[in-house]
Structures are given as C-alpha cells and as structure tokens.
Motif scaffolding. Sequence first.
Motif, short mmCIF file in Angstrom:
data_model
loop_
_atom_site.label_atom_id
_atom_site.label_comp_id
_atom_site.label_asym_id
_atom_site.label_seq_id
_atom_site.Cartn_x
_atom_site.Cartn_y
_atom_site.Cartn_z
N LYS A 151 0.86 -1.12 0.04
CA LYS A 151 -0.12 -0.02 -0.05
C LYS A 151 0.80 1.30 0.06
O LYS A 151 0.59 2.14 -0.80
CB LYS A 151 -0.98 0.03 1.08
CG LYS A 151 -2.13 -1.02 1.17
CD LYS A 151 -2.90 -1.26 2.43
CE LYS A 151 -3.82 -2.28 2.20
NZ LYS A 151 -4.65 -2.39 3.65
N LYS A 152 1.93 1.28 0.90
CA LYS A 152 2.74 2.36 0.88
C LYS A 152 3.62 2.67 -0.41
O LYS A 152 3.87 3.91 -0.96
CB LYS A 152 3.73 2.20 1.87
CG LYS A 152 3.15 2.52 3.39
CD LYS A 152 4.27 2.51 4.50
CE LYS A 152 3.75 3.11 5.83
NZ LYS A 152 4.98 2.86 6.85
N LEU B 1 1.38 4.09 -2.91
CA LEU B 1 1.16 5.75 -2.73
C LEU B 1 2.33 6.41 -3.08
O LEU B 1 2.22 7.62 -3.64
CB LEU B 1 0.47 5.67 -1.19
CG LEU B 1 0.15 7.11 -0.87
CD1 LEU B 1 -0.80 7.80 -1.84
CD2 LEU B 1 -0.14 7.17 0.55
N MET B 2 3.51 5.84 -2.77
CA MET B 2 4.67 6.70 -2.93
C MET B 2 4.75 6.79 -4.58
O MET B 2 5.27 8.08 -4.99
CB MET B 2 5.92 6.00 -2.41
CG MET B 2 6.12 6.04 -1.07
SD MET B 2 7.81 5.26 -0.46
CE MET B 2 7.23 3.79 0.11
N ASP C 263 1.72 9.47 -5.31
CA ASP C 263 1.58 10.70 -4.62
C ASP C 263 2.57 10.89 -3.35
O ASP C 263 2.48 10.72 -2.41
CB ASP C 263 0.35 10.76 -3.96
CG ASP C 263 0.06 12.17 -3.37
OD1 ASP C 263 0.83 13.21 -3.61
OD2 ASP C 263 -1.26 12.33 -2.81
N ASN D 159 2.46 12.89 -0.26
CA ASN D 159 1.25 12.66 0.81
C ASN D 159 1.54 11.21 1.24
O ASN D 159 0.58 10.77 1.50
CB ASN D 159 -0.06 12.83 0.32
CG ASN D 159 -0.39 14.25 0.21
OD1 ASN D 159 -0.14 15.21 0.85
ND2 ASN D 159 -0.68 14.84 -1.08
N SER D 160 2.85 10.58 1.19
CA SER D 160 3.03 9.23 1.39
C SER D 160 4.27 9.37 2.38
O SER D 160 4.81 10.21 2.74
CB SER D 160 3.36 8.59 0.31
OG SER D 160 4.77 9.08 -0.48
N ARG D 161 4.31 8.29 3.05
CA ARG D 161 5.53 7.91 3.98
C ARG D 161 6.17 6.69 3.56
O ARG D 161 5.67 5.70 2.95
CB ARG D 161 4.94 7.70 5.34
CG ARG D 161 4.06 8.97 5.65
CD ARG D 161 5.06 10.08 6.33
NE ARG D 161 4.32 11.22 6.43
CZ ARG D 161 4.45 12.39 5.72
NH1 ARG D 161 4.97 12.36 4.51
NH2 ARG D 161 3.91 13.39 6.07
#
Length: 101
Positions: A33-34, A37-38, A41, A44-46
């Motif tokens: 999931k991370k 998202l990276m 976006d 807004n990701s970690r």
Amino acid sequence: MTSTRINHNQSSEEKPVVKLTASEKKALERVKKKMELMNEDLMNSRGLSRKEIEAAVKAGLIDPDQAYLWSEEWQKGERVVKKKETRERRVSHEFDDIDSF
C-alpha cells in the motif's frame, strides 16, 4: 507457517517460495500500500519502517541494495527536494504577457 510466493519485478525465472511469519505478512501488506502511494503521490506518502523493509527484502519485493531508498528517512528527503523543485518552477516560470500570468 504458510508459504507466500512473491514475484514482483522479477524475471521469468521461478523464485523459491519464501516463508513469512504472520507479522511479516502484515508488514508486507502495508509495504504494498505504501509503495503504491509513494509512486502515485510522493508528497502525501510515507516511507517504509525498518520492519517493513526487512519483510519486503525477504519476500523479494525490494532489492536489498536499494532498500534504503524506500525508508522514511530517504523519502522525507525526496519530498523536500520535490517541494523545492515545485516552488522554484513556480517562481521561475516566465509568462509571455500579463494575461498569461
């Protein structure tokens, strides 16, 4: 313990079955999931925790030599650079005329 086969970003060669603990499986779900998202976006990701990186490397999802690039520390730096580039583009953009501004 059950086996999980992970073949992301690998050649057509068969990879050995990797045995993951329940904790590693949960970490790997977070990793997927991370990472998504990276890639979609960055701002807004970690990044990944050490535990998540270890699970992703064990599963073959991340190359061990590139694991640090997925860490939160590295990703934080990436966000700083991206923010700076965005700000500089905004400031340095030239307009043909006042209406284009």
